[in-house]
Design an enzyme around this catalytic site. Structure first.
Site, PDB file in Angstrom:
ATOM      1  N   ARG A 166       0.863  -1.177   0.000  1.00  0.00           N
ATOM      2  CA  ARG A 166       0.000   0.000   0.000  1.00  0.00           C
ATOM      3  C   ARG A 166       0.900   1.228   0.000  1.00  0.00           C
ATOM      4  O   ARG A 166       1.825   1.308   0.820  1.00  0.00           O
ATOM      5  CB  ARG A 166      -0.888  -0.015   1.259  1.00  0.00           C
ATOM      6  N   ILE A 167       0.637   2.146  -0.932  1.00  0.00           N
ATOM      7  CA  ILE A 167       1.309   3.443  -0.887  1.00  0.00           C
ATOM      8  C   ILE A 167       0.276   4.410  -0.365  1.00  0.00           C
ATOM      9  O   ILE A 167      -0.671   4.772  -1.074  1.00  0.00           O
ATOM     10  CB  ILE A 167       1.821   3.834  -2.288  1.00  0.00           C
ATOM     11  N   HIS A 168       0.401   4.771   0.906  1.00  0.00           N
ATOM     12  CA  HIS A 168      -0.635   5.550   1.576  1.00  0.00           C
ATOM     13  C   HIS A 168      -0.173   6.989   1.716  1.00  0.00           C
ATOM     14  O   HIS A 168       0.838   7.270   2.356  1.00  0.00           O
ATOM     15  CB  HIS A 168      -0.940   4.940   2.953  1.00  0.00           C
ATOM     16  N   SER A 169      -0.938   7.904   1.125  1.00  0.00           N
ATOM     17  CA  SER A 169      -0.598   9.329   1.219  1.00  0.00           C
ATOM     18  C   SER A 169      -1.124   9.882   2.533  1.00  0.00           C
ATOM     19  O   SER A 169      -2.288   9.666   2.882  1.00  0.00           O
ATOM     20  CB  SER A 169      -1.247  10.106   0.075  1.00  0.00           C
ATOM     21  N   THR A 176     -13.772  18.466  -4.768  1.00  0.00           N
ATOM     22  CA  THR A 176     -12.371  18.362  -4.344  1.00  0.00           C
ATOM     23  C   THR A 176     -11.407  18.869  -5.424  1.00  0.00           C
ATOM     24  O   THR A 176     -10.381  19.472  -5.125  1.00  0.00           O
ATOM     25  CB  THR A 176     -12.054  16.908  -3.919  1.00  0.00           C
ATOM     26  N   ASP A 201      -3.988  17.034  -8.399  1.00  0.00           N
ATOM     27  CA  ASP A 201      -3.164  16.057  -7.672  1.00  0.00           C
ATOM     28  C   ASP A 201      -1.697  16.408  -7.890  1.00  0.00           C
ATOM     29  O   ASP A 201      -1.195  16.316  -9.007  1.00  0.00           O
ATOM     30  CB  ASP A 201      -3.472  14.639  -8.200  1.00  0.00           C
ATOM     31  N   ARG A 253       0.935  15.009  -6.267  1.00  0.00           N
ATOM     32  CA  ARG A 253       1.825  14.015  -5.661  1.00  0.00           C
ATOM     33  C   ARG A 253       2.933  13.574  -6.617  1.00  0.00           C
ATOM     34  O   ARG A 253       2.712  13.450  -7.806  1.00  0.00           O
ATOM     35  CB  ARG A 253       1.021  12.794  -5.198  1.00  0.00           C
TER      36      ARG A 253
HETATM   37  N1  LIG Z   1      -6.253  18.603  -1.781  1.00  0.00           N
HETATM   38  C1  LIG Z   1      -7.077  17.720  -1.231  1.00  0.00           C
HETATM   39  N2  LIG Z   1      -6.539  16.584  -0.753  1.00  0.00           N
HETATM   40  C2  LIG Z   1      -7.373  15.685  -0.218  1.00  0.00           C
HETATM   41  C3  LIG Z   1      -8.764  15.889  -0.128  1.00  0.00           C
HETATM   42  N3  LIG Z   1      -9.313  14.806   0.470  1.00  0.00           N
HETATM   43  C4  LIG Z   1      -8.295  13.961   0.712  1.00  0.00           C
HETATM   44  N4  LIG Z   1      -7.121  14.480   0.315  1.00  0.00           N
HETATM   45  C5  LIG Z   1      -5.789  13.897   0.352  1.00  0.00           C
HETATM   46  O1  LIG Z   1      -5.749  12.901  -0.638  1.00  0.00           O
HETATM   47  C6  LIG Z   1      -4.768  11.936  -0.307  1.00  0.00           C
HETATM   48  C7  LIG Z   1      -5.382  10.572  -0.508  1.00  0.00           C
HETATM   49  O2  LIG Z   1      -5.697  10.470  -1.845  1.00  0.00           O
HETATM   50  P1  LIG Z   1      -7.030   9.868  -2.382  1.00  0.00           P
HETATM   51  O3  LIG Z   1      -7.356  10.626  -3.646  1.00  0.00           O
HETATM   52  O4  LIG Z   1      -8.079   9.803  -1.295  1.00  0.00           O
HETATM   53  O5  LIG Z   1      -6.703   8.377  -2.719  1.00  0.00           O
HETATM   54  P2  LIG Z   1      -5.496   7.844  -3.592  1.00  0.00           P
HETATM   55  O6  LIG Z   1      -4.301   7.734  -2.712  1.00  0.00           O
HETATM   56  O7  LIG Z   1      -5.350   8.648  -4.854  1.00  0.00           O
HETATM   57  O8  LIG Z   1      -6.061   6.450  -4.053  1.00  0.00           O
HETATM   58  P3  LIG Z   1      -6.187   5.126  -3.216  1.00  0.00           P
HETATM   59  O9  LIG Z   1      -4.859   4.431  -3.354  1.00  0.00           O
HETATM   60  O10 LIG Z   1      -7.279   4.384  -3.864  1.00  0.00           O
HETATM   61  O11 LIG Z   1      -6.474   5.523  -1.800  1.00  0.00           O
HETATM   62  C8  LIG Z   1      -4.328  12.241   1.095  1.00  0.00           C
HETATM   63  O12 LIG Z   1      -3.062  12.892   1.040  1.00  0.00           O
HETATM   64  C9  LIG Z   1      -5.398  13.202   1.604  1.00  0.00           C
HETATM   65  O13 LIG Z   1      -4.898  14.124   2.555  1.00  0.00           O
HETATM   66  C10 LIG Z   1      -9.300  17.099  -0.632  1.00  0.00           C
HETATM   67  O14 LIG Z   1     -10.497  17.338  -0.630  1.00  0.00           O
HETATM   68  N5  LIG Z   1      -8.409  17.983  -1.172  1.00  0.00           N
END
Ligand SMILES: Nc1nc2c(ncn2[C@@H]2O[C@H](COP(=O)(O)OP(=O)(O)OP(=O)(O)O)[C@@H](O)[C@H]2O)c(=O)[nH]1
Ligand SMILES: [Zn+2]
Length: 203
Positions: free
Chosen positions: A49-52, A114, A126, A128
């Site tokens: 898992r790559i968890h942000s 969002t 995004d 990242r």
């Molecule tokens: N800018 C912004 N960041 C958000 C928001 N909601 C969640 N995040 C951030 O989004 C990141 C998580 O990304 P997600 O888009 O939920 O999921 P993902 O990592 O792309 O995809 P998964 O691997 O399926 O979880 C985390 O860093 C959260 O802090 C928002 O409304 N705005």
């Protein structure tokens, strides 16, 4: 991007006793963590898992998103498998930082979604950069992942850096009345793949 390995220790959790590996990102001073379980460096694909980072979801029980639920489910899945790795990457708010995420949430409270909220603040949807994962995976000798994610861009990015994605494992948990619209926007505008169809939330 220079990532330096710093130290490892045991990390007992409700699911398993993981090994925690700490890394420093030299340019920014950010501190990243990888939790591993079992022999992840043996060449076989690793459940990963790559968890942000999401302080609000991961630590403060926010129901605005699905992050905390995904974090728990990923650790549980790795524990059940007895082997795996969770990269906890400090990319809060999809890379815009916590305070800008609060600004974005404020715009969302007034009706923006969002993606629109990020754009109004002058950010891409995004921001990242997954390249920071590569030195951490190299340090652990992980070359192939069974990646737990719903985000096809995460899969493509890792493949682009030479990581084999042996399988994408869906990670669909934590849907509730507060995040239904958010999840629908992720599916519609950011391309996230949800196996269970999402209803459009009206409010
Ligand atoms: N800018 C912004 N960041 C958000 C928001 N909601 C969640 N995040 C951030 O989004 C990141 C998580 O990304 P997600 O888009 O939920 O999921 P993902 O990592 O792309 O995809 P998964 O691997 O399926 O979880 C985390 O860093 C959260 O802090 C928002 O409304 N705005
Ligand atoms: Zn979140």
């Amino acid at each position: 991007m220079t990532i330096r390995y710093v130290a490892s220790s045991r990390l007992p959790t409700p699911w398993a006793v993981f090994t925690m590996h700490g890394f420093a990102e030299e340019q920014t001073g950010k501190e990243h963590v990888v939790l591993t379980l079992g022999a992840v460096g043996d060449g076989e694909p690793v459940l990963g898992r790559i968890h942000s980072e999401c302080l609000t979801g991961d630590a403060l029980f926010s129901l605005r998103c699905d992050c905390g639920f995904q974090l728990e489910a990923a650790l549980q899945a790795i524990a059940e498998e007895g082997r795996g790795a969770l990269l906890y990457v400090r990319q809060e708010g999809r890379g815009i930082g916590l305070l800008n995420k609060i600004r974005a949430y404020n715009l969302q409270d007034q009706g923006a979604d969002t993606v629109e909220a990020n754009e109004r603040l002058g950010f891409a949807a995004d921001m990242r950069d997954y390249s920071i994962c590569i030195p951490m995976l190299e340090h652990l000798n992980i070359k192939s992942l069974r990646l737990m994610t719903n985000n096809p861009r995460k899969v493509k990015a890792m493949q682009g850096f030479g990581i084999n994605i042996a399988e994408r494992v869906p990670l669909q948990v934590g849907r509730n009345v507060h995040n239904a619209h958010y999840l629908a926007t992720k599916a519609g505008k950011l391309g996230h793949m949800f196996e269970v169809p999402l209803q459009h939330h009206q409010d």
